[in-house]
Design a protein around this motif. Structure first.
Motif, PDB file in Angstrom:
ATOM      1  N   ARG A 135     -51.704  48.631 130.544  1.00 11.20           N
ATOM      2  CA  ARG A 135     -52.346  47.364 130.184  1.00 11.20           C
ATOM      3  C   ARG A 135     -51.359  46.235 129.952  1.00 11.20           C
ATOM      4  O   ARG A 135     -51.747  45.067 129.957  1.00 11.20           O
ATOM      5  N   ARG A 136     -50.094  46.595 129.714  1.00 10.18           N
ATOM      6  CA  ARG A 136     -49.139  45.560 129.307  1.00 10.18           C
ATOM      7  C   ARG A 136     -47.886  45.602 130.175  1.00 10.18           C
ATOM      8  O   ARG A 136     -47.185  46.611 130.226  1.00 10.18           O
ATOM      9  N   ASN A 137     -47.628  44.501 130.847  1.00  6.13           N
ATOM     10  CA  ASN A 137     -46.401  44.346 131.610  1.00  6.13           C
ATOM     11  C   ASN A 137     -45.257  44.022 130.652  1.00  6.13           C
ATOM     12  O   ASN A 137     -45.474  43.724 129.471  1.00  6.13           O
ATOM     13  N   HIS A 138     -44.036  44.076 131.154  1.00  2.29           N
ATOM     14  CA  HIS A 138     -42.923  43.553 130.375  1.00  2.29           C
ATOM     15  C   HIS A 138     -43.156  42.066 130.083  1.00  2.29           C
ATOM     16  O   HIS A 138     -44.031  41.426 130.657  1.00  2.29           O
ATOM     17  N   ASN A 139     -42.326  41.502 129.223  1.00  2.00           N
ATOM     18  CA  ASN A 139     -42.488  40.120 128.769  1.00  2.00           C
ATOM     19  C   ASN A 139     -42.557  39.108 129.909  1.00  2.00           C
ATOM     20  O   ASN A 139     -42.051  39.346 131.002  1.00  2.00           O
ATOM     21  N   GLY A 140     -43.113  37.959 129.588  1.00  2.00           N
ATOM     22  CA  GLY A 140     -43.157  36.810 130.465  1.00  2.00           C
ATOM     23  C   GLY A 140     -44.153  35.810 129.905  1.00  2.00           C
ATOM     24  O   GLY A 140     -45.288  36.173 129.581  1.00  2.00           O
ATOM     25  N   TYR A 141     -43.717  34.549 129.751  1.00  2.00           N
ATOM     26  CA  TYR A 141     -44.570  33.527 129.135  1.00  2.00           C
ATOM     27  C   TYR A 141     -44.251  32.194 129.798  1.00  2.00           C
ATOM     28  O   TYR A 141     -43.097  31.774 129.831  1.00  2.00           O
ATOM     29  N   LEU A 142     -45.265  31.538 130.324  1.00  2.00           N
ATOM     30  CA  LEU A 142     -45.074  30.212 130.897  1.00  2.00           C
ATOM     31  C   LEU A 142     -45.758  29.193 130.008  1.00  2.00           C
ATOM     32  O   LEU A 142     -46.969  29.282 129.777  1.00  2.00           O
ATOM     33  N   LEU A 143     -45.003  28.218 129.529  1.00  2.00           N
ATOM     34  CA  LEU A 143     -45.572  27.110 128.770  1.00  2.00           C
ATOM     35  C   LEU A 143     -45.758  25.928 129.706  1.00  2.00           C
ATOM     36  O   LEU A 143     -44.787  25.407 130.265  1.00  2.00           O
ATOM     37  N   ARG A 144     -47.015  25.536 129.905  1.00  2.00           N
ATOM     38  CA  ARG A 144     -47.305  24.305 130.647  1.00  2.00           C
ATOM     39  C   ARG A 144     -47.344  23.162 129.641  1.00  2.00           C
ATOM     40  O   ARG A 144     -48.087  23.216 128.656  1.00  2.00           O
ATOM     41  N   TRP A 145     -46.571  22.124 129.923  1.00  2.00           N
ATOM     42  CA  TRP A 145     -46.458  21.016 128.971  1.00  2.00           C
ATOM     43  C   TRP A 145     -46.422  19.716 129.755  1.00  2.00           C
ATOM     44  O   TRP A 145     -45.368  19.279 130.211  1.00  2.00           O
ATOM     45  N   ASP A 146     -47.579  19.128 129.960  1.00  2.00           N
ATOM     46  CA  ASP A 146     -47.681  17.844 130.660  1.00  2.00           C
ATOM     47  C   ASP A 146     -46.990  17.867 132.022  1.00  2.00           C
ATOM     48  O   ASP A 146     -46.202  16.980 132.358  1.00  2.00           O
ATOM     49  N   GLY A 147     -47.271  18.885 132.807  1.00  2.00           N
ATOM     50  CA  GLY A 147     -46.714  18.937 134.149  1.00  2.00           C
ATOM     51  C   GLY A 147     -45.358  19.593 134.258  1.00  2.00           C
ATOM     52  O   GLY A 147     -44.836  19.766 135.360  1.00  2.00           O
ATOM     53  N   VAL A 148     -44.765  19.952 133.128  1.00  2.00           N
ATOM     54  CA  VAL A 148     -43.484  20.659 133.111  1.00  2.00           C
ATOM     55  C   VAL A 148     -43.750  22.113 132.757  1.00  2.00           C
ATOM     56  O   VAL A 148     -44.559  22.417 131.880  1.00  2.00           O
ATOM     57  N   GLY A 149     -43.059  23.040 133.440  1.00  2.00           N
ATOM     58  CA  GLY A 149     -43.256  24.462 133.192  1.00  2.00           C
ATOM     59  C   GLY A 149     -41.999  25.108 132.644  1.00  2.00           C
ATOM     60  O   GLY A 149     -40.918  24.998 133.242  1.00  2.00           O
ATOM     61  N   LEU A 150     -42.128  25.762 131.493  1.00  2.00           N
ATOM     62  CA  LEU A 150     -41.011  26.469 130.870  1.00  2.00           C
ATOM     63  C   LEU A 150     -41.325  27.964 130.894  1.00  2.00           C
ATOM     64  O   LEU A 150     -42.308  28.398 130.280  1.00  2.00           O
ATOM     65  N   LEU A 151     -40.516  28.733 131.611  1.00  2.00           N
ATOM     66  CA  LEU A 151     -40.720  30.169 131.755  1.00  2.00           C
ATOM     67  C   LEU A 151     -39.794  30.910 130.793  1.00  2.00           C
ATOM     68  O   LEU A 151     -38.569  30.837 130.922  1.00  2.00           O
ATOM     69  N   PHE A 152     -40.397  31.621 129.836  1.00  2.00           N
ATOM     70  CA  PHE A 152     -39.627  32.325 128.818  1.00  2.00           C
ATOM     71  C   PHE A 152     -39.566  33.822 129.126  1.00  2.00           C
ATOM     72  O   PHE A 152     -40.567  34.448 129.454  1.00  2.00           O
ATOM     73  N   ASP A 153     -38.375  34.392 128.995  1.00  2.00           N
ATOM     74  CA  ASP A 153     -38.139  35.836 129.024  1.00  2.00           C
ATOM     75  C   ASP A 153     -38.869  36.557 130.163  1.00  2.00           C
ATOM     76  O   ASP A 153     -39.720  37.426 129.929  1.00  2.00           O
ATOM     77  N   PRO A 154     -38.521  36.241 131.408  1.00  2.00           N
ATOM     78  CA  PRO A 154     -39.185  36.918 132.530  1.00  2.00           C
ATOM     79  C   PRO A 154     -38.700  38.362 132.683  1.00  2.00           C
ATOM     80  O   PRO A 154     -37.624  38.616 133.209  1.00  2.00           O
TER      81      PRO A 154
END
Length: 312
Positions: A19-38
């Motif tokens: 059910r759970r992949n390794h980490n990965g988080y994308l923050l969408r912020w006004d058209g900018v994308g920050l990808l954390f801990d892929p």
């Protein structure tokens, strides 16, 4: 789709599960994308979540344990395959620069994307642009680690009725915002007379760590806090030994730092009931708690109102 939201790509810890992949988080912020801990498998999770390589402007790695960085080769190679037109900045602990270089060139490929490595040497502001001020703060883990925090500057919201009352419209509104005052109707009108404060929003990302000063500095006043809660409270000793937080500690951080929406993640595979994490955090924190699941989206809460006593 919200212009400010967290796209959860993975929520597991050292070992992925069905059910759970390794980490990965994308923050969408006004058209900018920050990808954390892929972590491993992030490229596929991005496809499943509808996240394109072109959506990523920054890659931020908290530390170089595999579940937080083994997805880097696939993500960066996909950026070249898709010919991402803009530069992508990569932030990571400077002590792991060799690891990043190896991950970036883990196999042969035709490099067309521009990836600019910006190792984090010391705590503080590491970037500032239209997204806000990006900060890094050290964490307490067996290997060098940083958490990240995005802080939008405070601003103001113009009040159309008051602007009309003073006969201010069109380009003069922008002039008033830039200069702070202007002459209108035979008198000086200040920005404060025709606007109300607009508190900036804050996002915080806290991964593998024991409780330390950096955790609280990152979480302070966060509208959205993404924080690891690898262990349940009954395993607090294991958490300390391996450099992690418990669900209850994550709740305590949220309460003491005035967090508005708490996102728990990075769950150990030893537990079968994710609801227990939320229940233990709720013993300390009365605000909104999200027990993260892969491929879910979590909006950044709407802005605090000016003068809200809960704002920090």
């Amino acid at each position: 789709m919200s212009s400010r939201e967290l796209v959860v790509l993975g929520t597991g810890s050292q070992t992925p599960t069905r059910r759970r992949n390794h980490n990965g988080y994308l923050l969408r912020w006004d058209g900018v994308g920050l990808l954390f801990d892929p972590g491993e498998g992030t490229q596929r999770q991005m496809i499943m979540a509808g996240v394109a390589a072109t959506d990523v402007n920054r890659i931020l790695i908290s530390h170089f344990h595999g579940d937080h960085c083994l997805g880097v080769p696939g993500v960066i190679q996909r950026m070249s395959l898709d010919r991402v037109p803009h530069p992508v900045y990569a932030h990571f602990p400077a002590s792991g620069a060799d690891y990043f270089a190896r991950l970036r060139h883990a196999s042969s490929y035709h490099e067309t994307a521009t990836v600019i490595a910006q190792p984090v040497v010391s705590p503080g502001v590491i970037a500032a642009d239209r997204s806000g001020r990006l900060e890094a703060h050290p964490l307490d883990h067996p290997v060098p680690a940083f958490g990240y925090r995005l802080v939008e500057p405070d601003g103001c919201r113009m009040l159309p009725e008051r602007l009309r009352r003073h006969g201010i419209s069109g380009p003069r509104v922008g002039e008033l915002q830039r200069e702070g005052s202007l002459r209108a109707g035979g008198r000086t009108v200040t920005l404060e007379e025709v606007s109300v404060p607009r508190p900036g929003q804050r996002f915080a990302f806290v991964m593998d760590t024991r409780l330390c000063e950096g955790v609280f500095a990152l979480a302070d006043g966060a509208d959205l806090l993404v924080i690891e809660s690898t262990f349940l409270d009954q395993d607090a000793r294991l958490a300390r030994d391996f450099g992690h937080l418990t669900a209850g500690e994550a709740g305590r951080v949220a309460r003491e730092c005035g967090v508005r929406r708490l996102v728990l993640t990075h769950f150990s595979q030893r537990y079968s009931d994710p609801a227990l994490f939320g229940a233990q955090a709720a013993r300390h924190f009365a605000g909104e708690i999200v027990v993260a699941e892969d491929l879910t989206r979590v909006p950044v809460p709407s802005r605090r109102r000016a003068g809200d006593l809960s704002s920090k």
